[in-house]
Design a protein around this motif. Structure first.
Motif, PDB file in Angstrom:
ATOM      1  N   PRO A   1     -83.247  16.937  32.064  1.00 49.52           N
ATOM      2  CA  PRO A   1     -84.129  17.892  31.379  1.00 49.52           C
ATOM      3  C   PRO A   1     -83.897  17.961  29.877  1.00 49.52           C
ATOM      4  O   PRO A   1     -84.845  18.177  29.113  1.00 49.52           O
ATOM      5  CB  PRO A   1     -83.812  19.232  32.059  1.00 49.52           C
TER       6      PRO A   1
ATOM      7  N   GLN B   1     -81.274  19.622  42.455  1.00 40.85           N
ATOM      8  CA  GLN B   1     -82.189  18.830  43.260  1.00 40.85           C
ATOM      9  C   GLN B   1     -83.036  17.914  42.389  1.00 40.85           C
ATOM     10  O   GLN B   1     -83.269  18.189  41.207  1.00 40.85           O
ATOM     11  CB  GLN B   1     -83.105  19.736  44.088  1.00 40.85           C
TER      12      GLN B   1
ATOM     13  N   ASN C   1     -88.969  13.074  44.524  1.00 34.72           N
ATOM     14  CA  ASN C   1     -88.552  14.013  45.569  1.00 34.72           C
ATOM     15  C   ASN C   1     -89.719  14.220  46.547  1.00 34.72           C
ATOM     16  O   ASN C   1     -90.693  14.909  46.238  1.00 34.72           O
ATOM     17  CB  ASN C   1     -88.140  15.351  44.957  1.00 34.72           C
TER      18      ASN C   1
ATOM     19  N   TYR D   1     -92.369  19.723  47.473  1.00 33.17           N
ATOM     20  CA  TYR D   1     -91.793  18.883  46.432  1.00 33.17           C
ATOM     21  C   TYR D   1     -92.653  17.650  46.166  1.00 33.17           C
ATOM     22  O   TYR D   1     -92.814  17.219  45.022  1.00 33.17           O
ATOM     23  CB  TYR D   1     -90.377  18.459  46.807  1.00 33.17           C
TER      24      TYR D   1
ATOM     25  N   GLU E   1     -93.852  20.097  32.785  1.00 33.32           N
ATOM     26  CA  GLU E   1     -92.887  19.025  33.067  1.00 33.32           C
ATOM     27  C   GLU E   1     -91.458  19.506  32.810  1.00 33.32           C
ATOM     28  O   GLU E   1     -90.579  19.366  33.663  1.00 33.32           O
ATOM     29  CB  GLU E   1     -93.187  17.812  32.174  1.00 33.32           C
TER      30      GLU E   1
ATOM     31  N   THR F   1     -94.420  16.771  42.621  1.00 35.00           N
ATOM     32  CA  THR F   1     -94.244  15.456  41.998  1.00 35.00           C
ATOM     33  C   THR F   1     -95.597  14.892  41.584  1.00 35.00           C
ATOM     34  O   THR F   1     -95.744  14.326  40.490  1.00 35.00           O
ATOM     35  CB  THR F   1     -93.549  14.482  42.972  1.00 35.00           C
TER      36      THR F   1
ATOM     37  N   TYR G   1     -90.322  22.408  35.277  1.00 34.00           N
ATOM     38  CA  TYR G   1     -90.019  22.003  36.642  1.00 34.00           C
ATOM     39  C   TYR G   1     -88.753  21.153  36.715  1.00 34.00           C
ATOM     40  O   TYR G   1     -87.914  21.345  37.601  1.00 34.00           O
ATOM     41  CB  TYR G   1     -91.202  21.239  37.243  1.00 34.00           C
ATOM     42  N   ILE G   2     -88.602  20.222  35.768  1.00 32.52           N
ATOM     43  CA  ILE G   2     -87.401  19.376  35.753  1.00 32.52           C
ATOM     44  C   ILE G   2     -86.156  20.231  35.531  1.00 32.52           C
ATOM     45  O   ILE G   2     -85.118  20.017  36.169  1.00 32.52           O
ATOM     46  CB  ILE G   2     -87.525  18.291  34.667  1.00 32.52           C
TER      47      ILE G   2
ATOM     48  N   SER H   1     -86.232  16.098  40.780  1.00 32.70           N
ATOM     49  CA  SER H   1     -87.593  16.477  40.397  1.00 32.70           C
ATOM     50  C   SER H   1     -88.519  15.294  40.702  1.00 32.70           C
ATOM     51  O   SER H   1     -89.384  15.372  41.563  1.00 32.70           O
ATOM     52  CB  SER H   1     -87.659  16.864  38.920  1.00 32.70           C
ATOM     53  N   HIS H   2     -88.285  14.166  40.021  1.00 33.82           N
ATOM     54  CA  HIS H   2     -89.036  12.952  40.313  1.00 33.82           C
ATOM     55  C   HIS H   2     -88.544  12.316  41.611  1.00 33.82           C
ATOM     56  O   HIS H   2     -87.384  12.486  41.999  1.00 33.82           O
ATOM     57  CB  HIS H   2     -88.887  11.942  39.174  1.00 33.82           C
TER      58      HIS H   2
ATOM     59  N   MET I   1     -96.797  16.738  38.509  1.00 36.13           N
ATOM     60  CA  MET I   1     -96.124  16.218  37.308  1.00 36.13           C
ATOM     61  C   MET I   1     -96.772  14.936  36.837  1.00 36.13           C
ATOM     62  O   MET I   1     -96.989  14.736  35.634  1.00 36.13           O
ATOM     63  CB  MET I   1     -94.639  15.969  37.588  1.00 36.13           C
TER      64      MET I   1
ATOM     65  N   GLN J   1     -85.382  22.288  38.766  1.00 31.82           N
ATOM     66  CA  GLN J   1     -84.732  21.463  39.781  1.00 31.82           C
ATOM     67  C   GLN J   1     -83.296  21.131  39.397  1.00 31.82           C
ATOM     68  O   GLN J   1     -82.412  21.079  40.263  1.00 31.82           O
ATOM     69  CB  GLN J   1     -85.538  20.180  40.017  1.00 31.82           C
TER      70      GLN J   1
END
Length: 253
Positions: free
Chosen positions: A49, A101, A106, A112, A89, A116, A92-93, A103-104, A119, A96
């Motif tokens: 992030p 956890q 997932n 999730y 973006e 994704t 959310y990143i 983000s991408h 995003m 997570q």
């Protein structure tokens, strides 16, 4: 420096504040990473992030500067589109990361997987809208600054668009690496030293947005040199992409 910051703010106040907030967020999250032991895929959870916030901050300030040249009456729509799409973006990143956890990539649940997709749509929408801004730089009248600088902005924006959309290749691959997971990597950036890494071309191509206009304005100062530099820069990014797709590390030579 104070004058430059004031000028940057005056050119596009919305993207200025959003860009500065993103940079501040990047600094805070990087500081948090020094006190957090939470890891995702073997990497400190807060690195990702902080990198996204830094990149989005630089992008926002850059586009804020460029849009200051335009006579585009709907610039406020572009501003809010960038703030909403890119702000989501980073949010959310970061969320997570705080939960340890992914983000991408997932797809562990319907929620999730849906986020994704959101995003991906946000990133593509922001990229295509920025491409439209590039078209405005091809159709407008910009007699107030040199042609070589104008061509550098055009090259910078369109290379940004092409290699930002390379993110779809990364998504389709299900990973930023090709040929293997794990292994040694560059600290913080986490670029693989052993396998193909699609993020390198992504990074190089997108930052044509800053590199080419700066080099053109302060160094090259010639339209033919700028066009040549733009082509060579694009070929460099393509070379890195082909190398990664063939599971070879840029650092293996």
């Amino acid at each position: 420096m104070t004058y430059f910051i004031a000028l940057l703010k005056a050119r596009n106040e919305y993207l200025f504040y959003f860009g500065m907030l993103s940079l501040l967020s990047a600094v805070i999250m990087f500081a948090v990473s020094k006190f957090s032991n939470v890891q995702i895929s073997g990497v400190n959870a807060w690195y990702k992030p902080s990198k996204f916030a830094l990149s989005i901050g630089i992008f926002s300030l850059t586009m804020g500067w460029y849009t200051g040249y335009l006579f585009y009456k709907y610039i406020h729509i572009y501003n809010w589109a960038m703030i909403i799409f890119l702000g989501f973006e980073v949010f959310y990143i970061s969320l997570q990361a705080s939960r340890g956890q992914l983000s991408h990539y997932n797809i562990s649940s319907t929620l999730y997987a849906s986020l994704t997709v959101v995003m991906a749509i946000s990133a593509i929408a922001a990229t295509l809208y920025t491409g439209y801004i590039g078209i405005l730089f091809c159709t407008g009248n910009f007699a107030e600054f040199p042609d070589y600088y104008l061509w550098a902005i055009r090259f910078g924006i369109f290379l940004f668009v092409i290699f930002a959309l390379e993110g779809t290749i990364i998504g389709a691959n299900g990973s930023h690496r090709v040929g293997g997971a794990g292994g040694s990597a560059i600290p913080f950036l986490n670029w693989s030293l052993q396998y193909g890494d699609l993020r390198i071309a992504h990074f190089i191509g997108m930052h044509a947005l800053q590199v080419l206009p700066l080099v053109a304005f302060y160094v090259l100062k010639d339209i033919r040199l700028v066009i040549s530099a733009g082509i060579m820069y694009g070929l460099l990014a393509c070379f890195c992409l082909v190398l990664a797709l063939n599971a070879r590390s840029l650092f293996s030579f």
